[in-house]
Structure formats: C-alpha cells, structure tokens
Design a protein around this motif. Sequence first.
Motif, short mmCIF file in Angstrom:
data_model
loop_
_atom_site.label_atom_id
_atom_site.label_comp_id
_atom_site.label_asym_id
_atom_site.label_seq_id
_atom_site.Cartn_x
_atom_site.Cartn_y
_atom_site.Cartn_z
N PHE A 392 9.39 -2.93 13.62
CA PHE A 392 8.38 -3.40 14.93
C PHE A 392 6.98 -3.98 14.16
N PRO A 393 7.28 -5.73 14.06
CA PRO A 393 7.26 -6.27 13.97
C PRO A 393 5.43 -6.08 14.42
N LEU A 394 5.69 -5.78 16.06
CA LEU A 394 3.70 -5.51 15.99
C LEU A 394 2.85 -4.32 16.10
N ALA A 395 3.97 -2.93 15.66
CA ALA A 395 3.01 -2.17 14.23
C ALA A 395 2.82 -2.44 13.21
N ARG A 396 3.49 -3.08 12.90
CA ARG A 396 3.46 -3.73 11.11
C ARG A 396 2.11 -4.66 10.80
N ASN A 397 1.89 -5.70 12.07
CA ASN A 397 0.80 -6.18 12.42
C ASN A 397 -0.32 -5.89 12.41
N ASP A 398 -0.88 -4.14 12.91
CA ASP A 398 -1.96 -3.45 13.54
C ASP A 398 -1.94 -2.94 12.03
N TYR A 399 -0.95 -2.40 11.03
CA TYR A 399 -1.18 -1.73 9.54
C TYR A 399 -1.43 -3.00 9.33
N GLY A 400 -1.58 -3.33 8.68
CA GLY A 400 -1.33 -5.11 8.18
C GLY A 400 -2.92 -4.92 8.67
N TYR A 401 -3.37 -5.68 9.99
CA TYR A 401 -5.24 -5.32 10.65
C TYR A 401 -5.60 -5.02 9.98
N LEU A 402 -5.23 -3.02 10.05
CA LEU A 402 -5.85 -1.73 9.69
C LEU A 402 -6.08 -2.19 7.36
N LEU A 403 -5.21 -2.15 7.28
CA LEU A 403 -5.04 -2.17 5.85
C LEU A 403 -6.61 -3.34 5.25
N ASN A 404 -6.17 -4.75 5.98
CA ASN A 404 -6.83 -5.24 5.53
C ASN A 404 -8.81 -5.44 5.92
N SER A 405 -8.65 -4.16 6.86
CA SER A 405 -10.24 -4.02 6.97
C SER A 405 -10.62 -2.96 5.97
N GLN A 406 -9.84 -2.30 4.94
CA GLN A 406 -10.11 -0.91 3.87
C GLN A 406 -10.58 -1.96 3.07
N GLY A 407 -10.08 -3.52 3.17
CA GLY A 407 -10.43 -4.56 1.84
C GLY A 407 -8.72 -4.21 1.05
N ARG A 408 -7.39 -3.87 1.07
CA ARG A 408 -6.22 -3.80 0.72
C ARG A 408 -5.47 -4.98 1.33
N VAL A 409 -6.38 -6.84 0.65
CA VAL A 409 -5.60 -7.47 1.37
C VAL A 409 -4.58 -8.19 0.93
N ASP A 410 -3.64 -7.58 -0.44
CA ASP A 410 -2.60 -7.83 -0.20
C ASP A 410 -1.43 -7.08 -0.22
N GLU A 411 -1.67 -5.56 0.40
CA GLU A 411 -0.83 -4.30 0.57
C GLU A 411 -0.84 -5.33 2.04
N SER A 412 -2.32 -6.10 2.78
CA SER A 412 -1.51 -6.28 4.37
C SER A 412 -0.92 -7.45 4.20
N VAL A 413 -1.53 -8.67 3.14
CA VAL A 413 -0.48 -9.33 4.10
C VAL A 413 1.09 -9.82 3.39
N GLU A 414 1.08 -8.41 2.38
CA GLU A 414 2.33 -7.50 2.71
C GLU A 414 3.29 -7.69 3.91
N GLN A 415 2.00 -6.45 4.47
CA GLN A 415 2.93 -6.41 6.09
C GLN A 415 3.33 -7.07 7.36
N LEU A 416 1.85 -8.10 6.86
CA LEU A 416 2.30 -8.77 7.64
C LEU A 416 3.40 -10.54 7.90
N GLU A 417 3.59 -11.04 5.94
CA GLU A 417 4.80 -11.18 6.14
C GLU A 417 6.17 -11.11 5.72
N ILE A 418 5.81 -9.56 6.63
CA ILE A 418 7.61 -8.86 6.72
C ILE A 418 7.25 -8.94 8.27
N ALA A 419 6.34 -8.42 9.35
CA ALA A 419 6.02 -8.65 10.41
C ALA A 419 6.40 -10.40 10.58
#
Length: 711
Positions: A392-419
């Motif tokens: 579900f690429p769009l869900a992973r993208n939006d989840y990554g966006y949320l993680l980035n807004s929380q300062g969890r950049v590494d986790e955010s990038v991981e989700q974006l790369e999977i998407a």
Amino acid sequence: MQKIFRELQRRNVFRVASIYAITGWLLMQLAVVLETTLLLPPWFDTFVTILVIIGFPIAVIFAWSFELTPDGIRPTARVSQDESIASRTGKRLDLVIAVAAAALVLVIVGDRFLPADSTAKASTLANAGEFSIAVLPFADMSPQQDQEYFADGISEELLNVLAQVPDLAVAGRTSSFAFKGKNQDLREIGQLLDVAHVLEGSVRKSGNTIRVTAQLVRTDNGFHLWSETYDRDLIDIFAVQDEIANAILTALKPQLLGEIEPVAAPRTDISSYDLYLLAQQKAAAGNMAGYEAAAEALDSALSIDPDFVPALAWRGYYELMMSDGDGAAGNIPIEKALERAGAWTGHALALDPASADALFARAGWLSMSFDAEDRAQAERYYELALKEKPNFPLARNDYGYLLNSQGRVDESVEQLEIALAHDPAQNDVNTNLAAHFLRLRDFDRVEALIDRWEAISPENTGPLGFRSAMHRARGELAQSYLLDKKVVERAPADPRAMRLMYQSLLSLGEFDEVLTSGIEDMEVTALLFLGRKDEAIDRVTGHLAERPDFPFVQQDYVSAQYFAGEWDEVVQFYDTAWGDKEAFENGYSLPPYGIVAPPLQAAGHPDADSLVSDYRRRIDAFRADGIQGGDIDGLEAALLLMEGRPDDAIAMLEQALDNGNRGMGFIMNPVFEPLRDTPRYVALQKKLASAINSERTKLELDPIEMPKPYR
C-alpha cells in the motif's frame, strides 16, 4: 514409410535436428541475457529466435542432402554405401548430443534454483524476486471506446486484491499506469519496475455484458504463463475479478508462497461500483480538479450505496486532500474538511474495522488534526492498514511523512524507500524522498531518484520541480525560476507548482508580481517587503477574524506582526491565544519558535527560556539527522543570537550565504537588529544584494534596492 525412417536415421537427420534444437534453444537464452546485460535493443532476442527458427529446416535439409566424409562434405547421393562413414559420424554426434543435453540441463537447473548473478539483470529480477507483479491498465475495447475508466478500474481493483497477498510484491498504481497507452516492451517495463511478471489485458463492455481478457507474462523472456477470457453479465464483475486474481496466484505457484487464502474484491451495487471506479481514475491526477471530480463521483456512489466502505474511506481522504491543511492540495478550510472527513472515515471503520482503505483514511484524518494526542494515534492506524495490505504505497508514504514530522527521520526514510520499491513513480513518495535528500544536500541521490521517476513517468512535472529546487538550494535563483515557470506552463492547475514559481519571484525581489498571485501569505510578505506594513497587518487581521482557531492562520498573523516589528502584539497574542508553552506547541508538528521566542525573550516572558531551549533541541536534532544547507544555517543563526552568541551568529549567517541561502530575511528579520551596524553584517548585506541582482541580470531584470527592515 519404414524405409524413409531408416534412411533418415542412417543419414543422421534426427541427430542433427536434436543438436540444432538444443543449441538453438541455448542461443535464444544467451540472446536474452546479452540483451539485458549489454542493453541491446529489445528486438535483439526476437531477431535471434527468428534466425534459429529459419535455420532449423535448412539444417535438416542439409543433413539429408550432404554427408561428412574423409574427403570433406559431399552430396549424399554421390557417396556409395562402401564409402559412407555415417555410422561413425552418428556415434560422434551422439557424444555431441550428450554434451549439449548436459549443458541444457545445467542452464535449466541454474535458472530454476541458483541465485541470480549480480552482473546479469542487475537491477531487474534479481531485486524483484520471483513473486512480483505489475498490473498494467487494461485496454478499452468497447465499441464506443467510452469505457476507459471502467477498464482502468478493473485493473486497479485487481491490483488492490493482489496487494493483499503476503509476500507477493505488487507494483503500485502510479508506476503501472505510467505505461498506459504506450506500446513498450514488457521486458523494459520489468526492468523499470523491478517485477518478474506483468498482467495485461482488455475489457469490452457492451450493454449488460462484459468480456475481460487477461494474460500473465514473464518479463525476463516475454513468455506467456497464463491467459483466459471471461464472458459475463455485468452483475458478475466482482466474480470475474476474483477468478482472475486467484488464477494469477495459481500461475505464480502459490505452494512456494505458503498457504494463500482466496482473495476477493469488494461488493456493492454495480452502479455504485462504476462510479467508484470513475472516482479512482479522476483522483489519479493528484490535483484539486481531480479530487473534486472524484469526490463528486463518490457522492453519487454513496447515494446509491451509503455503506460501500471503499467509497466512504476515499471520500474522506479526498476531502482532506482538497483542504488547505499541511500537505494537501486545495483550499477547503481544514476545520470543515476534518469535520466532514471524520464522519466518512468513522462510518467506514464502523462497517469494516479491518478495511485497509478505512484504516488508512482514518490515519490521515488523525494525522492532520490540530491536537497532538490525535496525531499520536495516527501511527497505530497506519500500522494496522499496512498489516492488512502490505503493498500500500500511499499508506507507507503518509506514514513516513508522519514519522518525519515527529523527528524519526531514519524510520521515515525506511517507510518511504519501501513505498518507492512498490511504486517507483508514485508522486508523493518521490516528492518526500527527494525532499529528504535535498535537505541533506545529497544532490547525486536526488538526481538518481528523479531520473528514474522521469524514465517511468516522463509527463510528470515533479522531476522538473526538483531540478529547480536543486538550483534554488545552490542560490541559482534565475535558473530555478525558469524551471518553475516551465512546470506551471505544463501544469497550470497545480497550486503547488504555482506557489513555487511565486516563491522564486519573491526571492528575486519581484514583489509587485507576487501581489497578483492570489496566495495570501506570500502577498502579505510582499507587502511587508514593499514597506506597506499597515496593509499587510490589515490582511492578516481580517484573515484571523475569519478563522481564529486555525493554527496556520495564527502563525501567519504572528509572522506578520513579528517582521513588522510589532513584538508587543506577538507577546499579547501568545498570552491570549495559547496562554502557555504546552498549548502553543500542541497545535504544530513543528512549532514556529523563530517568530515567537524572540519577542517573548525581549519582554522577559517566563516561557521565553524554555521555548529557546526547545528550539535548540529541534535544531540539534535536525543537524544530527544530517540536515544541512543555507536554510537551516539561517535558522540557527537567529537561535545563536537568542542564546547570546553574536559572533557565532554572524559566522553562521556567512555560512548560510555561502551555502546558497538568498532569503531577504537576512535583512528583514528583526532578531538581527543588534548586528545591523557591525562591519561583518554590513558586508554580508552587500554580498546578498550583489548575489540577488546578479541573478536578476540573468533574467534581464533591472537591479533593485534591498527592502528596508522595520526597526
């Protein structure tokens, strides 16, 4: 007949045919490998196959007509039985057949069981894995050619059904549909999307009947694994989707994937479903016009079936996307959008708590809330949606966006790369990942990302926008503006593209032009830079009266008062609108410390030191994540002044200018007032003015005087 058969045996025709068949097959496999590895034209292996086929009857005829003798090759008719050595030649040919057969077995076993060589098919099936697929848009073969959206919808629903299968990698919609209407070689598509299989087909809809033809093709060799045609009444379209999806899973050898539950498409009234498919096609444009058309279609669908869960979920999501909230593309007040979207997504979840669509839409609703506790809940809903539908690429993208807004950049990038691996042309995923690399000033990775994006989706303006952003990050304002202008010419209805173009004009000092933009916050900034302070304050005051509780309107109001030098008003607004630090920070994922902390500090406010400390923690976290460049340098320079470190502040401003920051905030920001008359700051202002006017000259614009700060 027996005499002819014996003569064929005596002349070694069968042996020659066997050797030719084995050798020809090996040559065809070699052609596929060479074409992929050496990037030969896609017709190369086809050409080799045709030559092999043409050569077969020639080889058979040659074996019948000629014989190998001690004196060389002679016509068989001229070789007597006493002279013939056909039996000895046959024994040698048997040895050749054995060797060729062994080579054939090795190739088959190697292809089936051994890992792929990293040098062959380097970025294609080796990465994709055997169990990966792209669903291409089905062709509309209807008599009137008016069912394109229906054909697209069938493809998309098949994609969604397959995406629910664990361990089956399914290329996302954006990437698969990028090849719509293009007669592109399936092997090239496999390479670009990193998939081992492609599903393609057609839909013919006539009256109340439908014919769906589908075929499953391997992308490494173009071989068809499975094909089927379904003739059904239109009311059976859901059953047709189920049949196709489950037939594909069978063709992909599900025993190697483990036990697979039969998959099923969502059920509803066929008229409602027809409108739902239309909505999905309209929304794919990813802009305000597309979302509006999709919302209208879903409203009609829900009037027929008010409990159709996917329609409810996506109606809520599109409402959010049409808002003026963070990350959205429209102008509906976010307060109203949240209220309406909350009702739709809540109803969808009540009907089907396990729906990936409903969980995703609800997560989006929570993530855009003004309340920090609501935003914190969004993560759980994204995780539940992805558990139900891992592809579900769009869900992973939006989840990554949320993680980035929380300062969890590494986790955010991981989700974006999977998407991105699932959907390499998905607009939002590419945008967020490219923006991350841009903040790191990793221009090589930005280039690599947008090159692939552009190769799959050449009509998308996103890559051009990021080329502009790279120029802007280097301080090359003229080139950035020219590229922004091209983006607007190609996508005149895209408000984000329009905003970036006017941002470039603002940086270049074209303030009067910005006043025609219709973009409220930019027009206010232009008024301030033009010295029209009262007009700017009137604008933000009126806007605040209309939406007093909207955090971003509050931020715009405070920003205008701050740059206008009305710091007492900032302090008063802080006390009346928020009252304390917790309430202030609760409304934002990234609170606007830079325009609130300095006035509070100057007034001796009890919250000032705590806000400065929180700002320092945020800046340090950005630095720890590798974020660098002129923008963050400028922010930190202001913070250093708040911390009482003027020498470090001026050094950081000089670094910001060297790193491409051309913002006139250097001049207009009141926090720099203590530095205004120092030699280094005066020199810095001159250097900035020279850099901006140099860029203006490239556009044949006259030099300008820099705006005057409010003291």
